[in-house]
Design an enzyme around this catalytic site. Structure first.
Site, PDB file in Angstrom:
ATOM      1  N   ASN A  11       0.712  -0.827   0.003  1.00 37.97           N
ATOM      2  CA  ASN A  11      -0.035   0.333  -0.343  1.00 37.97           C
ATOM      3  C   ASN A  11       0.982   0.931   0.183  1.00 37.97           C
ATOM      4  OD1 ASN A  11      -1.868   2.326   0.989  1.00 37.97           O
ATOM      5  ND2 ASN A  11      -2.274   1.763   2.397  1.00 37.97           N
ATOM      6  N   LYS A  13      -0.182   4.181  -0.298  1.00 31.52           N
ATOM      7  CA  LYS A  13      -1.059   5.088  -0.053  1.00 31.52           C
ATOM      8  C   LYS A  13      -0.397   6.692  -0.440  1.00 31.52           C
ATOM      9  CE  LYS A  13      -0.452   3.416   4.362  1.00 31.52           C
ATOM     10  NZ  LYS A  13      -0.131   3.246   6.246  1.00 31.52           N
ATOM     11  N   HIS A  95      -9.464   0.753   4.675  1.00 34.84           N
ATOM     12  CA  HIS A  95      -8.755   0.883   5.165  1.00 34.84           C
ATOM     13  C   HIS A  95      -8.818   1.776   5.992  1.00 34.84           C
ATOM     14  CE1 HIS A  95      -4.467   2.459   6.149  1.00 34.84           C
ATOM     15  NE2 HIS A  95      -4.260   1.303   5.450  1.00 34.84           N
ATOM     16  N   GLU A  97      -6.930   4.508   7.297  1.00 39.05           N
ATOM     17  CA  GLU A  97      -7.597   6.349   7.363  1.00 39.05           C
ATOM     18  C   GLU A  97      -8.054   6.248   6.624  1.00 39.05           C
ATOM     19  OE1 GLU A  97      -3.426   5.602   5.541  1.00 39.05           O
ATOM     20  OE2 GLU A  97      -1.948   4.811   7.920  1.00 39.05           O
ATOM     21  N   GLU A 166      -5.891  -5.930  10.278  1.00 36.82           N
ATOM     22  CA  GLU A 166      -4.948  -4.444  10.283  1.00 36.82           C
ATOM     23  C   GLU A 166      -4.941  -3.263  11.966  1.00 36.82           C
ATOM     24  OE1 GLU A 166      -2.747  -3.106   6.559  1.00 36.82           O
ATOM     25  OE2 GLU A 166      -4.440  -2.006   6.350  1.00 36.82           O
ATOM     26  N   GLY A 172       1.814   2.109  11.003  1.00 40.30           N
ATOM     27  CA  GLY A 172       2.765   3.322  10.914  1.00 40.30           C
ATOM     28  C   GLY A 172       3.247   3.710  11.762  1.00 40.30           C
ATOM     29  N   SER A 212       3.086  -2.274  10.460  1.00 39.67           N
ATOM     30  CA  SER A 212       4.412  -2.287  10.692  1.00 39.67           C
ATOM     31  C   SER A 212       5.143  -3.409  10.297  1.00 39.67           C
ATOM     32  CB  SER A 212       4.941  -1.112  11.910  1.00 39.67           C
ATOM     33  OG  SER A 212       4.238  -0.144  12.073  1.00 39.67           O
TER      34      SER A 212
HETATM   35  C1  PEP Z   1      -0.803  -0.170   5.828  1.00 44.98           C
HETATM   36  O1  PEP Z   1      -1.493   0.746   6.638  1.00 44.98           O
HETATM   37  O2  PEP Z   1      -1.738  -0.900   4.741  1.00 44.98           O
HETATM   38  C2  PEP Z   1       0.432  -0.413   6.345  1.00 44.98           C
HETATM   39  C3  PEP Z   1       0.287  -1.971   7.014  1.00 44.98           C
HETATM   40  O3  PEP Z   1       1.076   0.275   6.895  1.00 44.98           O
HETATM   41  P1  PEP Z   1       2.850   0.254   7.282  1.00 44.98           P
HETATM   42  O4  PEP Z   1       3.412  -1.334   7.501  1.00 44.98           O
HETATM   43  O5  PEP Z   1       3.464   1.259   7.236  1.00 44.98           O
HETATM   44  O6  PEP Z   1       2.293   0.378   8.986  1.00 44.98           O
END
Ligand code: PEP
Length: 249
Positions: A11, A13, A95, A97, A166, A172, A212
């Site tokens: 992703n 983003k 997601h 976000e 997630e 993040g 992460s």
């Molecule tokens: C995500 O937003 O799908 C994600 C897993 O981000 P990160 O790996 O940066 O935590």
């Protein structure tokens, strides 16, 4: 499980420039990637077409969101109809976000169903905030998200869906869930999926971990029986992404 092909999504983003996206595509085109892993990258909408044209064909391309219905007077939106017309294979739906901007479970599920009906495959996201994790009520938060999907997906739809679990506190933040924490929740989601979608759907649907994930943490997580891959944010912009794709050794 052997029946569930390992899946790693990137992703990207709201990141990149023409130059950075081209560099990322070159890096991926030169990487050695396990053929035992299904790989899909999700660039910003404006880069989706360019990436689709330049990227090696064994990597899928997805969008990061789409509109909840078809074309019309919806300024700024991108319909699933358009993505399908462009040959885009996948779309991330729900997601955190985007949920954080006001998308409720039912709207997320309706959007996912619309995308499936247009022929897109869906990375269907779920995940709890820190308060739920700390209160021990993770399932109370996540199960309704799963239920909303199950209420609108048919059995056939599920063949075109991967779930991305997630935890919001892990996205993040550098605070990767431990393999045990992730496995526990993945197993709970799979059991619940059996209740609301059927045992066959529960057995065959891939449940990805996101939050992460890195080249260093991926092997331990992927060794767990109910972790069938990753949705990767930050590390998907780095050469380390290939290590995650190849983490099963
Ligand atoms: C995500 O937003 O799908 C994600 C897993 O981000 P990160 O790996 O940066 O935590």
């Amino acid at each position: 499980s052997d029946a569930r092909k390992f899946f790693v999504g990137g992703n990207w983003k709201c990141n990149g420039s023409v130059q950075q996206v081209n560099d990322l595509v070159s890096m991926l085109n030169q990487s050695t990637l396990s053929t035992d892993t299904e790989v899909v990258v999700c660039p910003s909408q404006v880069y989706v077409q360019g990436v689709s044209e330049k990227l090696r064909k064994d990597i899928g391309v997805g969008a990061q969101d789409c509109w909840v219905q078809g074309n019309g007077a919806f300024t700024g939106e991108t319909s699933a109809d358009m993505l399908a017309d462009m040959g885009v294979g996948w779309v991330v739906i729900g997601h955190s976000e985007r949920r954080g901007k006001g998308e409720a479970d039912e709207e997320v599920a309706r959007k996912a169903k619309y995308a499936l009906d247009k022929g897109l495959k869906v990375i269907a996201c779920c995940g709890e905030p820190l308060e739920s994790r700390e209160a021990g009520t993770t399932n109370d938060f996540v199960f309704p998200q799963i239920k909303a999907y199950a209420d609108v997906f048919s059995k056939e739809d599920w063949a075109n869906v991967v779930i991305a679990y997630e935890p919001i506190w892990a996205i993040g933040t550098g605070l990767t869930a431990t393999p045990e924490q992730a496995q526990d929740t993945h197993a709970d989601i799979r059991q619940y999926l059996g209740e609301v979608a059927g045992a066959d759907v529960a057995e065959s649907t891939r449940i990805l971990y996101g939050g992460s994930a890195t080249g260093a943490t991926a092997p331990g997580l992927s060794a767990k029986p109910d972790i069938d891959g990753f949705l990767v944010g930050g590390a998907s912009l780095k050469p380390e992404f290939a290590d995650i794709v190849n983490c099963q050794g």
